[in-house]
Design a protein around this motif. Structure first.
Motif, PDB file in Angstrom:
ATOM      1  N   ILE A 295       0.856  -1.191   0.000  1.00 58.82           N
ATOM      2  CA  ILE A 295       0.000   0.000   0.000  1.00 58.82           C
ATOM      3  C   ILE A 295       0.891   1.239   0.000  1.00 58.82           C
ATOM      4  CG2 ILE A 295      -1.801   1.251   1.258  1.00 58.82           C
ATOM      5  CD1 ILE A 295      -2.334  -1.566   2.661  1.00 58.82           C
ATOM      6  N   GLY A 296       0.831   2.001  -1.055  1.00 55.18           N
ATOM      7  CA  GLY A 296       1.590   3.234  -1.119  1.00 55.18           C
ATOM      8  C   GLY A 296       0.834   4.365  -0.447  1.00 55.18           C
ATOM      9  N   CYS A 297       1.467   5.024   0.505  1.00 59.68           N
ATOM     10  CA  CYS A 297       0.815   6.078   1.278  1.00 59.68           C
ATOM     11  C   CYS A 297       1.355   7.459   0.898  1.00 59.68           C
ATOM     12  CB  CYS A 297       1.044   5.852   2.780  1.00 59.68           C
ATOM     13  SG  CYS A 297       0.306   4.332   3.414  1.00 59.68           S
ATOM     14  N   PRO A 298       0.551   8.513   1.112  1.00 61.32           N
ATOM     15  CA  PRO A 298       1.056   9.872   0.876  1.00 61.32           C
ATOM     16  C   PRO A 298       2.323  10.117   1.686  1.00 61.32           C
ATOM     17  CG  PRO A 298      -1.300   9.888   1.345  1.00 61.32           C
ATOM     18  CD  PRO A 298      -0.824   8.494   1.617  1.00 61.32           C
ATOM     19  N   GLU A 299       3.242  10.910   1.124  1.00 61.59           N
ATOM     20  CA  GLU A 299       4.518  11.114   1.797  1.00 61.59           C
ATOM     21  C   GLU A 299       4.980  12.559   1.680  1.00 61.59           C
ATOM     22  OE1 GLU A 299       8.030   9.541  -0.579  1.00 61.59           O
ATOM     23  OE2 GLU A 299       6.371   8.446  -1.527  1.00 61.59           O
ATOM     24  N   THR A 300       5.924  12.913   2.523  1.00 61.30           N
ATOM     25  CA  THR A 300       6.523  14.242   2.494  1.00 61.30           C
ATOM     26  C   THR A 300       7.575  14.312   1.381  1.00 61.30           C
ATOM     27  OG1 THR A 300       8.325  13.665   3.989  1.00 61.30           O
ATOM     28  CG2 THR A 300       6.250  14.400   4.995  1.00 61.30           C
ATOM     29  N   ASN A 301       8.148  15.482   1.193  1.00 53.82           N
ATOM     30  CA  ASN A 301       9.211  15.642   0.202  1.00 53.82           C
ATOM     31  C   ASN A 301      10.449  14.826   0.543  1.00 53.82           C
ATOM     32  OD1 ASN A 301       7.660  17.420  -1.285  1.00 53.82           O
ATOM     33  ND2 ASN A 301       8.461  19.231  -0.223  1.00 53.82           N
ATOM     34  N   THR A 302      10.573  14.472   1.822  1.00 50.37           N
ATOM     35  CA  THR A 302      11.723  13.670   2.250  1.00 50.37           C
ATOM     36  C   THR A 302      11.408  12.173   2.316  1.00 50.37           C
ATOM     37  OG1 THR A 302      11.131  14.077   4.578  1.00 50.37           O
ATOM     38  CG2 THR A 302      12.744  15.569   3.548  1.00 50.37           C
ATOM     39  N   GLY A 303      10.214  11.776   1.840  1.00 56.94           N
ATOM     40  CA  GLY A 303       9.897  10.359   1.766  1.00 56.94           C
ATOM     41  C   GLY A 303       9.424   9.731   3.047  1.00 56.94           C
ATOM     42  N   VAL A 304       8.678  10.488   3.843  1.00 52.25           N
ATOM     43  CA  VAL A 304       8.124   9.983   5.104  1.00 52.25           C
ATOM     44  C   VAL A 304       6.602   9.936   4.981  1.00 52.25           C
ATOM     45  CG1 VAL A 304       7.839  10.454   7.568  1.00 52.25           C
ATOM     46  CG2 VAL A 304      10.043  10.879   6.461  1.00 52.25           C
ATOM     47  N   ILE A 305       5.982   8.856   5.451  1.00 50.29           N
ATOM     48  CA  ILE A 305       4.520   8.729   5.396  1.00 50.29           C
ATOM     49  C   ILE A 305       3.861   9.881   6.160  1.00 50.29           C
ATOM     50  CG2 ILE A 305       2.540   7.326   6.096  1.00 50.29           C
ATOM     51  CD1 ILE A 305       4.242   4.845   5.780  1.00 50.29           C
ATOM     52  N   THR A 306       2.885  10.517   5.535  1.00 44.43           N
ATOM     53  CA  THR A 306       2.141  11.588   6.210  1.00 44.43           C
ATOM     54  C   THR A 306       0.825  11.096   6.791  1.00 44.43           C
ATOM     55  OG1 THR A 306       1.083  12.243   4.128  1.00 44.43           O
ATOM     56  CG2 THR A 306       3.111  13.383   4.751  1.00 44.43           C
ATOM     57  N   LYS A 307       0.242  10.059   6.166  1.00 38.32           N
ATOM     58  CA  LYS A 307      -1.041   9.556   6.633  1.00 38.32           C
ATOM     59  C   LYS A 307      -1.223   8.130   6.146  1.00 38.32           C
ATOM     60  CE  LYS A 307      -5.993  10.668   6.683  1.00 38.32           C
ATOM     61  NZ  LYS A 307      -7.052  11.570   6.147  1.00 38.32           N
ATOM     62  N   LEU A 308      -1.806   7.307   6.995  1.00 34.02           N
ATOM     63  CA  LEU A 308      -2.111   5.934   6.605  1.00 34.02           C
ATOM     64  C   LEU A 308      -3.418   5.942   5.824  1.00 34.02           C
ATOM     65  CD1 LEU A 308      -1.581   2.878   6.736  1.00 34.02           C
ATOM     66  CD2 LEU A 308      -2.844   2.843   8.900  1.00 34.02           C
ATOM     67  N   VAL A 309      -3.335   5.654   4.539  1.00 37.69           N
ATOM     68  CA  VAL A 309      -4.519   5.628   3.680  1.00 37.69           C
ATOM     69  C   VAL A 309      -4.646   4.224   3.105  1.00 37.69           C
ATOM     70  CG1 VAL A 309      -5.650   6.587   1.640  1.00 37.69           C
ATOM     71  CG2 VAL A 309      -4.250   8.069   3.112  1.00 37.69           C
ATOM     72  N   LEU A 310      -5.678   3.495   3.532  1.00 39.13           N
ATOM     73  CA  LEU A 310      -5.908   2.137   3.053  1.00 39.13           C
ATOM     74  C   LEU A 310      -6.844   2.154   1.853  1.00 39.13           C
ATOM     75  CD1 LEU A 310      -6.423   0.325   6.483  1.00 39.13           C
ATOM     76  CD2 LEU A 310      -4.324   0.472   5.135  1.00 39.13           C
TER      77      LEU A 310
END
Length: 373
Positions: free
Chosen positions: A166-181
């Protein structure tokens, strides 16, 4: 050299804490008499006790209870033999699971073998996500879902094509911002969640989401750091379903500031305060539940002192706890089993490959050999 054998406990060690009281004997073997001494199971005593063995001379349990008030609930993990209980030399039988292919029912299916959601990884720590997933794969979990930053999705698929990534939204530095299922997924329909390895400490909202879930939750690495530094333990203590924390000593100190040199007592206190199962990693891994029942792994290896070892354990344990209901085995037995298999795989790999440190991929491969024995 002359081999040194100590009787009961090496002279100079504190019986309960294992602390060196000035000067102590360094024994090659320690033959403990009648009942295990807590000091023998403390990390700071390891350089002095050598290989330990209990000499049972049949102290009646009624006499033990007369002195202690009750039977001690600290156990040494052994597998596949019965657990050897401190204060109860004969041990008590414990049902350890065997998940080799041949022990599965012929009519089982993937959902009966557990459904796990892993939340792990970032662009900086992509390897942590891969290793955690490989640990879960070794557990034999039936359905594995892995939530990672969108940019890591195809990397994970290339290593674990059988998993749902599951690919989740991320910041510009490649960190998950929110768990989206995906739309057809409900977080509470999984059998368990394991999260933390490689996430970084920027994923506060994700950790808050999983703490609100209604299923068993395993927290490791950055999930623990966020809990300690930002969210607080109250969110953990309010959960009505099982939680498992797997810190190393540094993470443990950040979570629980007032700890003593007695690792066993500290873990017992932490488990009672949080209501969680606490697994403190180390050369003598200590596990305790909220009722004070405690296990110590008497066998480990310095081969685990290598980056990625903890990620493998998180995945393995996450996969095993999804099976609790299906196999009718207690959560605590699953935790102790994961710790035992993890250490035994490292010992086997180090011995066969003649390596000082076992890398994560090798460790995951050797897990399969240990589990299917």
């Amino acid at each position: 050299f002359i081999p040194v054998i100590s009787i009961d406990i090496p002279s100079g060690l504190h019986t309960d804490t294992g602390e060196v009281l000035g000067t102590a004997i360094r024994a090659r073997y320690t033959l403990c008499l009648g009942l295990w001494k807590l000091g023998l199971l403390q990390e700071q005593a390891l350089d002095y006790v050598g290989k330990t063995e209990l000499i049972d001379f049949d102290i009646p349990e009624v006499d033990i209870q007369a002195v202690l008030g009750k039977m001690p609930e600290i156990q040494r993990i052994t597998f596949p033999k019965a657990l050897s209980v401190l204060g109860s030399p004969g041990g008590i039988p414990s049902k350890f699971p065997s998940f080799s292919l041949f022990s599965r029912s012929l009519i089982t299916h993937k959902y009966k073998e557990g459904s796990l959601l892993l939340i792990c990884g970032s662009q900086r720590y992509a390897g942590a996500a891969i290793l955690t997933a490989l640990g879960a794969r070794a557990s034999g979990v039936g359905m594995l879902s892995i939530a990672v930053p969108e940019s890591l999705k195809f990397l994970l698929i290339s290593h674990l094509p059988e998993a749902i990534v599951i690919g989740c939204p991320e910041t510009n530095t490649g960190v998950i911002t929110k768990l989206v299922l995906p739309n057809n997924m409900d977080i509470n329909k999984f059998d368990a969640i394991a999260c933390g390895p490689g996430l970084t400490t920027e994923v506060n909202s994700v950790i808050y989401q999983v703490l609100e879930s209604k299923i068993p939750l395993l927290m490791d690495a950055d999930a623990l750091n966020i809990l300690a530094n930002i969210l607080g333990l109250s969110l953990l203590t309010n959960r009505q379903v099982p939680s498992i924390l797997t810190p190393h000593l540094g993470e443990f100190r950040r979570l629980f500031i007032n700890i003593s040199e007695d690792r066993i007592a500290s873990v017992q206190t932490a488990a009672k305060e949080t209501g969680a199962i606490i697994l403190l990693k180390g050369a003598r891994t200590v596990i305790s539940n909220s009722k004070g029942k405690t296990w110590v792994n008497p066998e480990s290896t310095s081969a685990l002192a290598r980056g990625g070892s903890g990620d493998i354990l998180t995945g393995l344990l996450g996969g095993l706890i999804t099976k609790v209901a299906y196999y009718n085995i207690s959560l605590e037995d699953m935790v102790t089993t994961a710790v035992w298999w993890h250490s035994q795989a490292a010992i086997l790999a180090a011995n066969e490959r003649r390596e000082l440190g076992v890398d994560g991929i090798t460790l995951a491969n050797y897990l399969t050999q240990v589990i299917c024995k």
